[in-house]
Structure formats: structure tokens, C-alpha cells
Design an enzyme around this catalytic site. Structure first.
Site, short mmCIF file in Angstrom:
data_model
loop_
_atom_site.label_atom_id
_atom_site.label_comp_id
_atom_site.label_asym_id
_atom_site.label_seq_id
_atom_site.Cartn_x
_atom_site.Cartn_y
_atom_site.Cartn_z
N GLU A 49 -28.21 -14.63 25.82
CA GLU A 49 -27.35 -14.25 24.72
C GLU A 49 -26.01 -13.88 25.32
OE1 GLU A 49 -29.78 -12.05 21.62
OE2 GLU A 49 -28.10 -10.71 21.94
N GLU A 60 -21.97 -1.66 18.91
CA GLU A 60 -22.28 -1.45 20.33
C GLU A 60 -22.14 0.01 20.74
OE1 GLU A 60 -23.42 -4.19 21.26
OE2 GLU A 60 -22.27 -5.65 20.08
#
Ligand SMILES: Cc1ncc(COP(=O)(O)O)c(C=O)c1O
Lengths: 261, 401
Positions: A49, A60
Site C-alpha cells: 500500500e 493519520e
């Protein structure tokens, strides 16, 4: 056939769990990312990924945020990521490459996705769209790229159904309420939800967010079709980027692979 | 696009092509819960009664519409009227929205309140209503803003809330929003996120607009009473766009009133160093909505520059994008220098020290008043008072306090 679909099917036929590794393109630089990708696959990773850096990565945690910042300082763009993938394909035409990023980057660079020159990218995962929608709903479409949807612990049952049906490649089950790199896994909840997803999804369900140790990976792989590891790898990349010493990552991935086998 | 169409957003949260709900899946449930609650309560008489009671008794509404005699003389054309949001409790329009949203939070049984803030006014307004209900409160603020709005940081702390200084990215409002969203994703079950402007994912732009529309509603009756017609123009500064939207919204259907939003021109729109997405941006997705956005040529969000922390934001509420494209509202920009000059001029001419944000709206009068004759009535929305900016302005003027 799409490399991602292919890989997942092969794993299923062998009754093996998928190991997905995340890293941010261009952290610490594009050359090193290419080397790291080769090393990850070498150590047992099935799917890569590739994080597409964005100025405002709201899903995040601090570790991956900093990696996005470092990549942006190197002027990494979606265009340079496609060029990087092109280079990667010269040595490995088998491992699926998934782009993971934020909607603005993909709609802004729509033609890159639609062209996908030489079919180097296999899938796109957009973090900031509701699960039942995908890039096509935003006017970006390439029939050869599948779009992975996310389901989270707060997704209600009726939506689990429509999202699971909408996802191609695999369903990404976000294992916790929080950002990447957090550590509040609730195994009971995960197992119940993945079971519910599997009732509706025709593709495998992989678990990600908050998986750090081989023990976490082992536990979660028992409840899913595979695991996604991100922050731990990104942290080791950060720590090794001065000396360009990444052997720890090799050992770490080998241990994870063992734990889920 | 019809400008008399004010039944927006549509059920998916879009104003024309702008708006929407672009968030991580984890937040979808929370947004639906909020939308359902709001739809249920917004026409509920008890709820409305409580909202207007709090606005009257706690905030001090209605705020006056005040004739600015010397400013009017200064330009010598139309009459200038000031909507005195600076007189609200806590010193800005931001309190209108927080009074409404805290009632939603209470109804939903949320125990923990979070918010982002730029100038600190929304942080103060949020900490204020949270204190009033005894709820735990966390305010996210870019570290650059923590410095330039230190007075408000202390006010927030006095009110019992915790300030989290945010160092990531450009360390301003945009990054405070990122961090607040991350907190919300993590604590979504017990936390209510009070967004401070008409930005963010649906239903926020609608909710914040509706609560702030009390400003425009008052203006309609005050205009009738004071000059017996609709105003010829309403001028308001635009950061995320909540003070402007609250004043504009009830007037969208009155085509005789020009609606003028003033963005932060920083060092000048032509220099690229500014915070004026409606003047120099392209549609893009940030913080859950599609709207005009300052971005570079690869789709990254650009850094902003403005002397005013509350306008220092690369995005803007989606309804403003729709109003711009439909032509119903006009959006201009004024530079830091022009805003600073207006800050001093208005203080000396009217005895009102405006917030640096508000000073942008005043600065545009230099151009606008040339377009009007003596019979016209121009309203400036005085979004807030300037006490919080004293240190910034003194610094710029080379004065040590
Ligand atoms: C006094 C004042 N005016 C205007 C603004 C800008 O916000 P908005 O555009 O949402 O009204 C702020 C934001 O902090 C403010 O404090």
C-alpha cells in the site's frame, strides 16, 4: 486479471492470510522507497500500500503525518508516484500496488488514474469518502483499478451491507476508533464486525489500523483474511533513514509473516 | 442557478456542486446522528425557546444596528450602519453558533466538547458554553495562533478548558481543524465537535449558518425600523464564512441588497501570499467539504498568509462557493496593510476597536462607498472587537506594551 484480485485468490486457495505493508512514497526519498518496496516483498509482504502524501492527512496519527510531511518536502506528487511505480514494475510485475490517499489528490490528478500508464497500479483506497461511494462517484474512473472501501467500528449494520457490496479488491476493516498508529484494539468488537462484513462481502476482509506486534497480527489474522501494517514500518523507516539501515524492517516483517502463517 | 433558491443544502449536503460529506468512515455515523438530532430539534418550540432565551439573557441579543456618523461623513456618500456583534458576550459573533450547538450536544448526551480555533474567539465562545453546562472542553489551536492570540488562550484556560497547541503543517487554523477531526475520530462515542464556521462536512455548514442567521434576521427588522427599506449592501469579512453567512442568508431572497464578502488579501492577491480562496483558488476537498480551496499545481493545500488569525484559512464554507458561482454574492479581498489602516481609522473615527478580521470588511469601504450615493444604506457586520489583537497591532507598529 487484476493483480490484487489474483493475489488474494491465490492466498485464499492456499488458506493463507494476506500481509499488507504500508509506506509513504518518497519517505525518505523515492529511490529508498523503491528499495524498501523490494525488501518488503522479499521478506514476505503480499501487497504494498503506497501512501500518497497530502498536506492534511486527517486520518493519520503523528508517525504517518510526519512521513507525509517529509515526502512533501521532497516534492513528491501523484505524478512522481506513478513514475516510481513504473520503475518498480521493471523488477516485479506480480505484487499488487494499492494507492492510499485523500480525495483531493485523486480528483485533482484525475487523468493520471484514468490513464494508469502500463497498468502499474492495481487499486486505490480513498480515506476520506463514505464507504458506499468510490472514486467513480467523483468522476474518476478506470475499470482496471479497483476501489477498496473502508468499514469502521461505528459503521451501522445497514451500511455495512451496502459498503461490503460496493468494495472491490478487499474490504478494509478499520479496527479501531482513531487514527493510524493508535492502540486501542477491541478484539471482540473486531471479530463480531468482521463476521458481519463477511456475510455480505464477495471479496476478502482485511484488518488495519493499530496493528503493531506479531501478537496483534496473529490475533487479528484469526478473525480476518489478512492484516495491514503501517505505522510500525513507517517509524522504522524514519529511524533508519539517516544510516539507510533497514534490516530491522526485514526481521520485523519476517516475524509478522510467521505469526500469521 | 436561481438566487431565490434558498432551500439548500440538498439532502446530501450539497449547495449546487459544493459541500458534501468527505470524511473517514468512522465519522459517518456521528454526522448522521447529528443531522437526525438537528432535523428533529430545529423546529421544536422548546428548543427554539431555549436558544433565543440564551441569546437574549446570556449573549445580550439583539445586537444594535448603529449609525456610524463620522465614518459616514468621512466617505460622504451613503449611510454606514454597524451591526454590533462585537457587543455580544465574549466579543464576537462566534457565540451565536456555540449557544446553539451546545444545546444539541446536551440533547445528545455528549460529555466531552472539542473545537478548533484560529483567532481564539471560537475557542473562547466554546469554552464559555461548555463551562456553563459543566462539560469537559478541549480547544485545538495552531501554535502560531497560540502566540499571536495569547490573550484569548488565557481566557480559554480561565474558562476551565484545555488548550492543545498544534505544531503540524502550517500551525494555524487549518491544522487545528485537522487535529480536532483526529480527536473526534478517536473519541467519537462521547464527544461533540463544535465546528466554528460554516465549513466542514454536512450538516455543519447548514447548522452553523442557521444559528448565525439570527444576525441577518435581526437586520431585516432593524433595517425596516431605522431606514425603512432593505439595505443596499451588507459587507462582512470571510474566513470560513460564518459571520458573513449569518448576515447574508436571510437576505438571499432580497435581490436589491448586494452581499459582499471580504477575504484576507495578505500581501496582495497577486503575490499568492494571502488567504483568499474565493478570489484565487480552485474547487477542492478539505475538511469534509468540496469548496473553493487554495491549492498548488499538484493538488496540495497551499499555505496561507494573513495578519488576521481568524481569516488565515485556505478553504471557505461551501455555501459561499455556491453564492459566488451563482453571482448572488460578490467576493473581494483587501491586503493586510489596508486592514491595519482600517483598524486604526475605525478606532479613531467611531470609538470602536474592531477585530483584525472585521477590519478587512471596513477596509473595503474605501472602494465600495464610491459606488453609492447619499440615499443608500450600507451595513458592515462588525463580527468582533479588537481587544485580542492589541498585541499584534502594537508589535507591527513597533510599540512595546
Ligand atoms: C471577530 C471575527 N470575525 C471573523 C472571523 C472569521 O470567521 P468567519 O468567517 O467564520 O466569520 C473570526 C474568526 O475567528 C473572528 O474572530
Amino acid at each position: 486479471m487484476n493483480r490484487l484480485t489474483n493475489t488474494l485468490e491465490n492466498l485464499k486457495n492456499k488458506s493463507e492470510k494476506a500481509l499488507v505493508a504500508y509506506l509513504v512514497a518518497g519517505d525518505p526519498d523515492i529511490e529508498t522507497t523503491l528499495e524498501l518496496m523490494m525488501m518488503l516483498v522479499d521478506s514476505g509482504v503480499d501487497i504494498i500500500e503506497i501512501g500518497v502524501p497530502f498536506t492534511d492527512p486527517i486520518a493519520e496519527g503523528p508517525i504517518i503525518q510526519k512521513a507525509h510531511d517529509r515526502a512533501l518536502k521532497n516534492n513528491v506528487t501523484l505524478k512522481s508516484i506513478f513514475e516510481m511505480a513504473q520503475k518498480y514494475r521493471e523488477n516485479d510485475n506480480k505484487t499488487p500496488l494499492v494507492l492510499m490517499g485523500y480525495l483531493n489528490t485523486f480528483i485533482f490528478n484525475k487523468t493520471l488514474i484514468e490513464d494508469n500508464k502500463n497498468n502499474v497500479i492495481d487499486s486505490v483506497l480513498v480515506v476520506d469518502i463514505p464507504g458506499e461511494l468510490n472514486l467513480r462517484d467523483y468522476g474518476v474512473y478506470n475499470p482496471n483499478i479497483n476501489t477498496i472501501s473502508l468499514i469502521s467500528p461505528t459503521t451501522k449494520k445497514d451500511r455495512i451491507k451496502s459498503i461490503a457490496k460496493n468494495s472491490s479488491g478487499f474490504v478494509y476493516y478499520v479496527t479501531l476508533r482513531g487514527v493510524t498508529g493508535a492502540s486501542n484494539l477491541d478484539v471482540n468488537e473486531i471479530s463480531n464486525n468482521v463476521e458481519e462484513i463477511k456475510k455480505h462481502a464477495s471479496v476478502p476482509t482485511l484488518a488495519g489500523f493499530g496493528i503493531k506486534s506479531p501478537e496483534d497480527a496473529k490475533l487479528l489474522s484469526q478473525h480476518s483474511d489478512g492484516v495491514i501494517i503501517g505505522s510500525s514500518i513507517v517509524q522504522m523507516i524514519e529511524e533508519g533513514s539517516q544510516s539507510k539501515e533497514f534490516d530491522r524492517i526485514r526481521t520485523y516483517i519476517t516475524d509478522i509473516k510467521k505469526a500469521i502463517s | 442557478m436561481k438566487s431565490d433558491n434558498i432551500n439548500l443544502p440538498d439532502k446530501n449536503g450539497f449547495f449546487g456542486e459544493y459541500g458534501g460529506k468527505f470524511v473517514p468512515e468512522t465519522l459517518m455515523y456521528a454526522l448522521e446522528e447529528l443531522e437526525t438530532t438537528y432535523e428533529k430539534l430545529k423546529n421544536n418550540n422548546e428548543f427554539k425557546k431555549q436558544f433565543y432565551k440564551d441569546l437574549s439573557e446570556f449573549v445580550g441579543r439583539p445586537s444594535p444596528l448603529y449609525f456610524a456618523e463620522r465614518l459616514t461623513k468621512h466617505y460622504g456618500t451613503g449611510s454606514i450602519w454597524l451591526k454590533r456583534e462585537d457587543l455580544n458576550h465574549t466579543g464576537a459573533h462566534k457565540i451565536n453558533n456555540t449557544i446553539g450547538q451546545i444545546l444539541l450536544a446536551k440533547y445528545m448526551g455528549k460529555k466531552r466538547i472539542i473545537a478548533e480555533t484560529g483567532a481564539g474567539q471560537h475557542g473562547v465562545a466554546t469554552a464559555t458554553v461548555a463551562a456553563r453546562l459543566g462539560l469537559e472542553c478541549h480547544i485545538y489551536m495552531g501554535s502560531e495562533d497560540v502566540q499571536r492570540q495569547s490573550l484569548n488562550v488565557y481566557r480559554i484556560k480561565l474558562l476551565g478548558a484545555q488548550v492543545h497547541s498544534v505544531d503540524s503543517g502550517s500551525a494555524t487554523l487549518k491544522d487545528a481543524l485537522n487535529e480536532a477531526l483526529r480527536d473526534w475520530v478517536t473519541n467519537v462515542d462521547d464527544t461533540y465537535y463544535i465546528i466554528g464556521s460554516v465549513t466542514g462536512p454536512h450538516p455543519y455548514p447548514m447548522i452553523v449558518r442557521d444559528f448565525n442567521s439570527v444576525v441577518g434576521e435581526e437586520l431585516i427588522s432593524q433595517s425596516k425600523e431605522l431606514f425603512n427599506s432593505m439595505p443596499d449592501a451588507i459587507v462582512a469579512c470571510v474566513g470560513g464564512g460564518s459571520n458573513a453567512m449569518g448576515a447574508f442568508y436571510p437576505f438571499i431572497k432580497f435581490n436589491e441588497t448586494r452581499l459582499i464578502g471580504v477575504e484576507a488579501g495578505g500581501e496582495g492577491v497577486e503575490t499568492g501570499e494571502h488567504a483568499a480562496p474565493l478570489n484565487d483558488g480552485k474547487p477542492g476537498v478539505l475538511h469534509g467539504a468540496l469548496s473553493y480551496l487554495m491549492q498548488d499545481d499538484s493538488g496540495q493545500v497551499k499555505g496561507t498568509k494573513s495578519v488576521s488569525a481568524g481569516l488565515d484559512y485556505p478553504g471557505v464554507g461551501p455555501e459561499h462557493s455556491w453564492l459566488k458561482d451563482s453571482g448572488r454574492a460578490e467576493y473581494v479581498a483587501v491586503s493586510d496593510d489596508a486592514a491595519l489602516k482600517a483598524f486604526h481609522d475605525v478606532s479613531e473615527l467611531e470609538g470602536i476597536i474592531p477585530a483584525l478580521e472585521t477590519a478587512h470588511a471596513f477596509a473595503y469601504l474605501d472602494i465600495l462607498m464610491k459606488e453609492f450615493d447619499k440615499n443608500s444604506n450600507i451595513i458592515v457586520n462588525v463580527s468582533g472587537r479588537g481587544d485580542k489583537d492589541i498585541n499584534t497591532v502594537a508589535n507591527i507598529d513597533g510599540i512595546k506594551i
